[in-house]
Design an enzyme around this catalytic site. Sequence first.
Site, PDB file in Angstrom:
ATOM      1  N   LYS A  11       0.830  -1.195   0.000  1.00 44.70           N
ATOM      2  CA  LYS A  11       0.000   0.000   0.000  1.00 44.70           C
ATOM      3  C   LYS A  11       0.878   1.264   0.000  1.00 44.70           C
ATOM      4  CE  LYS A  11      -3.533  -2.392   2.790  1.00 44.70           C
ATOM      5  NZ  LYS A  11      -4.450  -2.219   3.953  1.00 44.70           N
ATOM      6  N   TYR A  51     -12.439  -2.168  -2.430  1.00 45.51           N
ATOM      7  CA  TYR A  51     -12.894  -2.256  -1.044  1.00 45.51           C
ATOM      8  C   TYR A  51     -14.423  -2.266  -0.939  1.00 45.51           C
ATOM      9  CZ  TYR A  51      -8.212  -1.764   1.001  1.00 45.51           C
ATOM     10  OH  TYR A  51      -6.918  -1.979   1.402  1.00 45.51           O
ATOM     11  N   ASN A 114      -1.243  -0.308   7.411  1.00 48.63           N
ATOM     12  CA  ASN A 114      -0.732  -1.645   7.735  1.00 48.63           C
ATOM     13  C   ASN A 114       0.000  -2.310   6.562  1.00 48.63           C
ATOM     14  OD1 ASN A 114      -2.930  -2.305   6.193  1.00 48.63           O
ATOM     15  ND2 ASN A 114      -4.060  -3.358   7.817  1.00 48.63           N
ATOM     16  N   HIS A 117      -1.888  -5.503   1.529  1.00 46.68           N
ATOM     17  CA  HIS A 117      -3.198  -6.109   1.313  1.00 46.68           C
ATOM     18  C   HIS A 117      -2.984  -7.498   0.745  1.00 46.68           C
ATOM     19  CE1 HIS A 117      -7.310  -6.823  -0.067  1.00 46.68           C
ATOM     20  NE2 HIS A 117      -6.742  -7.331  -1.154  1.00 46.68           N
ATOM     21  N   GLU A 128     -10.397  -9.621  -7.306  1.00 41.81           N
ATOM     22  CA  GLU A 128      -9.394  -8.558  -7.174  1.00 41.81           C
ATOM     23  C   GLU A 128      -8.329  -8.654  -8.270  1.00 41.81           C
ATOM     24  OE1 GLU A 128      -8.019  -8.985  -3.141  1.00 41.81           O
ATOM     25  OE2 GLU A 128      -9.976  -8.398  -2.315  1.00 41.81           O
TER      26      GLU A 128
END
Length: 137
Positions: A11, A51, A114, A117, A128
Amino acid sequence: MATERTLILVKPDGVARGLVGEVISRIERKGFRLEALELRSLEREVAEQHYGEHTDKPFFADLVEFITSGPLVAMCVAGDDVIVGMRNLMGATNPVDAVPGSIRGDLATVIGENIVHGSDGLDSASRELELFFPGRF
Ligand code: DAT
Ligand code: MG
């Protein structure tokens, strides 16, 4: 045991912190294979689709803002039981709970940043991968 494919993202926080090599290194050392890799920024529409399961969550707007805030690295990663295997390499969603030795456990402190993904199941992986690498897998 099944050979699978999963979508992995480093990310924008991970890219900004210079952790792309660290994440890829862990994936390769584990024994998983890179089948596609791209540095790109996400359009808001793609982020919202990615998302989609979180549309109704209170953190959705922040999540979309964050994932579109800078370049990310998208990868197709393949290997034996790679979906669960990558979830384990990544560690728990909240870095506070992620065990040391995992990416989030070693390298992150807050849930909103974080680093990685990874798809959470076969259906989300194919959805995805199609979103990020249309027609390729
Ligand atoms: P994961 O990324 O481990 O699959 P998820 O799909 O539940 O976790 O959530 C997607 C991302 O949304 C997650 O990586 C960080 C953010 N997020 C999840 N829960 C959150 C919360 N309670 N507050 C803020 N951000 C959250
Ligand atoms: Mg998820």
